[in-house]
Design an enzyme around this catalytic site. Structure first.
Site, mmCIF file in Angstrom:
data_model
loop_
_atom_site.group_PDB
_atom_site.id
_atom_site.type_symbol
_atom_site.label_atom_id
_atom_site.label_comp_id
_atom_site.label_asym_id
_atom_site.label_seq_id
_atom_site.Cartn_x
_atom_site.Cartn_y
_atom_site.Cartn_z
ATOM 1 N N GLY A 40 0.845 -1.394 0.024
ATOM 2 C CA GLY A 40 0.147 0.017 0.027
ATOM 3 C C GLY A 40 0.920 1.342 0.001
ATOM 4 O O GLY A 40 2.127 1.320 -0.228
ATOM 5 N N HIS A 46 4.192 1.557 -8.042
ATOM 6 C CA HIS A 46 3.448 0.509 -7.924
ATOM 7 C C HIS A 46 2.494 0.787 -9.132
ATOM 8 O O HIS A 46 2.122 -0.553 -9.713
ATOM 9 C CB HIS A 46 2.348 0.705 -6.462
ATOM 10 C CG HIS A 46 3.185 0.824 -5.616
ATOM 11 N ND1 HIS A 46 3.228 1.800 -4.592
ATOM 12 C CD2 HIS A 46 3.753 -0.222 -4.777
ATOM 13 C CE1 HIS A 46 4.052 1.704 -3.388
ATOM 14 N NE2 HIS A 46 4.226 0.177 -3.580
ATOM 15 N N ASP A 163 13.748 -2.525 -6.148
ATOM 16 C CA ASP A 163 13.985 -3.570 -5.073
ATOM 17 C C ASP A 163 14.792 -4.590 -5.695
ATOM 18 O O ASP A 163 14.268 -5.621 -5.628
ATOM 19 C CB ASP A 163 13.056 -3.812 -4.125
ATOM 20 C CG ASP A 163 12.025 -2.585 -3.641
ATOM 21 O OD1 ASP A 163 12.460 -1.985 -2.569
ATOM 22 O OD2 ASP A 163 10.985 -2.214 -4.049
ATOM 23 N N GLN A 166 15.254 -7.611 -3.784
ATOM 24 C CA GLN A 166 14.238 -8.306 -3.547
ATOM 25 C C GLN A 166 13.755 -9.160 -4.688
ATOM 26 O O GLN A 166 13.227 -10.469 -4.704
ATOM 27 C CB GLN A 166 12.968 -7.557 -3.116
ATOM 28 C CG GLN A 166 11.706 -8.154 -3.057
ATOM 29 C CD GLN A 166 10.600 -7.079 -2.452
ATOM 30 O OE1 GLN A 166 10.463 -6.898 -1.364
ATOM 31 N NE2 GLN A 166 9.801 -6.525 -3.335
ATOM 32 N N MET A 197 10.657 6.678 -6.701
ATOM 33 C CA MET A 197 9.430 6.805 -5.724
ATOM 34 C C MET A 197 9.316 5.727 -4.940
ATOM 35 O O MET A 197 9.977 4.581 -5.026
ATOM 36 C CB MET A 197 8.263 6.823 -6.767
ATOM 37 C CG MET A 197 7.768 7.893 -7.577
ATOM 38 S SD MET A 197 6.460 7.714 -8.618
ATOM 39 C CE MET A 197 6.356 9.382 -9.520
ATOM 40 N N ARG A 200 7.860 5.334 1.368
ATOM 41 C CA ARG A 200 8.504 6.116 2.654
ATOM 42 C C ARG A 200 9.094 7.419 2.198
ATOM 43 O O ARG A 200 9.343 8.159 3.149
ATOM 44 C CB ARG A 200 9.808 5.169 3.130
ATOM 45 C CG ARG A 200 9.603 3.819 3.743
ATOM 46 C CD ARG A 200 10.647 3.293 4.161
ATOM 47 N NE ARG A 200 10.405 2.196 5.369
ATOM 48 C CZ ARG A 200 10.396 0.791 4.550
ATOM 49 N NH1 ARG A 200 10.594 0.504 3.610
ATOM 50 N NH2 ARG A 200 10.063 -0.093 5.688
HETATM 51 P P1 AMP Z 1 6.401 -2.030 -1.635
HETATM 52 O O1 AMP Z 1 4.753 -1.658 -1.459
HETATM 53 O O2 AMP Z 1 7.256 -1.104 -1.388
HETATM 54 O O3 AMP Z 1 6.459 -3.418 -1.130
HETATM 55 O O4 AMP Z 1 6.201 -2.437 -3.195
HETATM 56 C C1 AMP Z 1 5.528 -3.229 -4.049
HETATM 57 C C2 AMP Z 1 6.079 -3.312 -5.242
HETATM 58 O O5 AMP Z 1 6.291 -2.082 -6.043
HETATM 59 C C3 AMP Z 1 7.516 -4.004 -5.132
HETATM 60 O O6 AMP Z 1 7.910 -4.895 -6.289
HETATM 61 C C4 AMP Z 1 8.366 -2.673 -5.412
HETATM 62 O O7 AMP Z 1 9.707 -3.034 -6.054
HETATM 63 C C5 AMP Z 1 7.561 -2.001 -6.534
HETATM 64 N N1 AMP Z 1 7.859 -0.743 -6.492
HETATM 65 C C6 AMP Z 1 8.145 0.261 -5.244
HETATM 66 N N2 AMP Z 1 8.532 1.488 -5.811
HETATM 67 C C7 AMP Z 1 8.712 1.428 -7.084
HETATM 68 C C8 AMP Z 1 9.165 2.385 -8.224
HETATM 69 N N3 AMP Z 1 9.730 3.419 -7.503
HETATM 70 N N4 AMP Z 1 9.257 2.012 -9.386
HETATM 71 C C9 AMP Z 1 9.074 0.696 -9.848
HETATM 72 N N5 AMP Z 1 8.454 -0.311 -8.745
HETATM 73 C C10 AMP Z 1 8.386 0.155 -7.433
#
Ligand code: AMP
Length: 306
Positions: A40, A46, A163, A166, A197, A200
């Site tokens: 979220g 995302h 990430d 990950q 982006m 956090r």
């Molecule tokens: P999170 O909600 O932070 O766990 O992220 C969910 C997914 O969105 C993960 O696969 C992240 O790598 C991806 N994500 C987060 N920030 C970005 C971004 N700036 N550009 C592309 N994907 C992202």
């Protein structure tokens, strides 16, 4: 009344595993399900994964779940951005039809005790990595994703290059546990000034926000040096660290200098640190420069592919 909520004729928010399973089992055998797991606090990063899934599959499932097992006791689990209403609207606007947003006890009921750990996510794998710097992080990630994959049985899953470590853990997880899932890794989406982006980023003060793009700028300088022929890992890492310091000082923000946690040059799939010469094979990019830094109370993460 079922457990899911019909926010709109067009989008359902499913809260329970039972209902998600029933929904999944009701889909036609040939329907390709794309899955975007998130915590979220959604932003365009995302949503770029959602767009890609919508364009490549028949139906897209987005999960929103702040996964407690990937946070250590000292981290920001309690303050992590939670904005479910906004997130639902954002996902709905992109044309997505279903969200899975369980609560904590649905995923981890009292007495829960099974965890998944990947060798490449282990703290001792690379001392300059998320695994080492956040010892329970990848265990939590691998555990929740395994559960979500088993429950939702996606055909494609979408992750962000932002990430990168990950991504390496997930790729190995899919391979080692024989999930019949295609993994797509999508480019990092950035603000106009280059800052990756991240949910956090909301924590950053105005002053910190001005300094934050330095991290990506330093990575680009490192990448340029690599493109121009520098192959010594140590030199390249030093350059990135020095540039962060230099750029912070030059904009007079000495007091909010980003505190580098690690700069790593590692193999993008095994995460092994490249200590000596950086080698590339036939134009295939296999190494990354990864950086983690604290800016005030905010932990920032970024990387470039070499
Ligand atoms: P999170 O909600 O932070 O766990 O992220 C969910 C997914 O969105 C993960 O696969 C992240 O790598 C991806 N994500 C987060 N920030 C970005 C971004 N700036 N550009 C592309 N994907 C992202």
């Amino acid at each position: 009344m079922t457990d899911s909520e019909c926010n709109d004729m067009d989008l359902i928010v499913v809260r329970t595993i039972k209902e998600l399973r029933e929904w999944r089992n009701s889909l036609d055998r040939n329907t390709r399900l794309g899955f975007v797991p998130t915590m979220g606090g959604l932003h365009e990063g995302h949503l770029s994964l959602v767009d890609r899934s919508l364009s490549e599959t028949d139906i897209t499932l987005v999960s929103i779940f702040v996964n407690s097992t990937q946070f250590s006791a000292s981290e920001d689990l309690n303050t992590y951005p939670r904005q479910e209403k906004t997130d639902i609207e954002l996902v709905k606007k992109r044309g997505c039809k279903i969200i899975f947003a369980p609560n904590a006890t649905e995923m981890y009921p009292i007495g829960y005790g099974t965890f998944v750990e990947s060798d490449i996510g282990k703290p001792n794998r690379n001392i300059q990595s998320e695994g080492a710097s956040r010892p329970s992080f990848f265990k939590g990630v691998a555990t929740i994703l395994t559960k979500l994959f088993i429950i939702s049985k996606p055909n494609h899953v979408y992750f962000g290059q932002k990430d990168a470590q990950q991504c390496a853990v997930v790729k190995k997880l899919i391979m080692d546990l024989n999930f019949d899932i295609k993994m797509r890794i999508c480019d990092t989406i950035r603000e106009k000034d280059g800052l990756a982006m991240s949910s956090r980023n909301l924590y950053l003060t105005n002053e910190e926000r001005k300094v934050a793009p330095i991290i990506y700028k330093a990575l680009l300088i490192g990448k340029k040096e690599y493109d121009e022929g520098e192959r010594k890992s140590k030199q390249l890492k030093r350059l990135v660290i020095d540039k962060i310091k230099e750029m912070s000082e030059s904009i007079g923000k000495d007091e909010i200098l980003p505190q580098v946690i690690y700069v790593s040059i590692c193999n993008r799939w095994s995460m092994e640190e490249v200590d000596g010469e950086i080698t590339d094979s036939a134009g295939i990019s296999k190494n990354l420069i990864c950086i983690a830094a604290m800016l005030g109370k905010t932990r920032l993460l970024d990387n470039v592919v070499l």
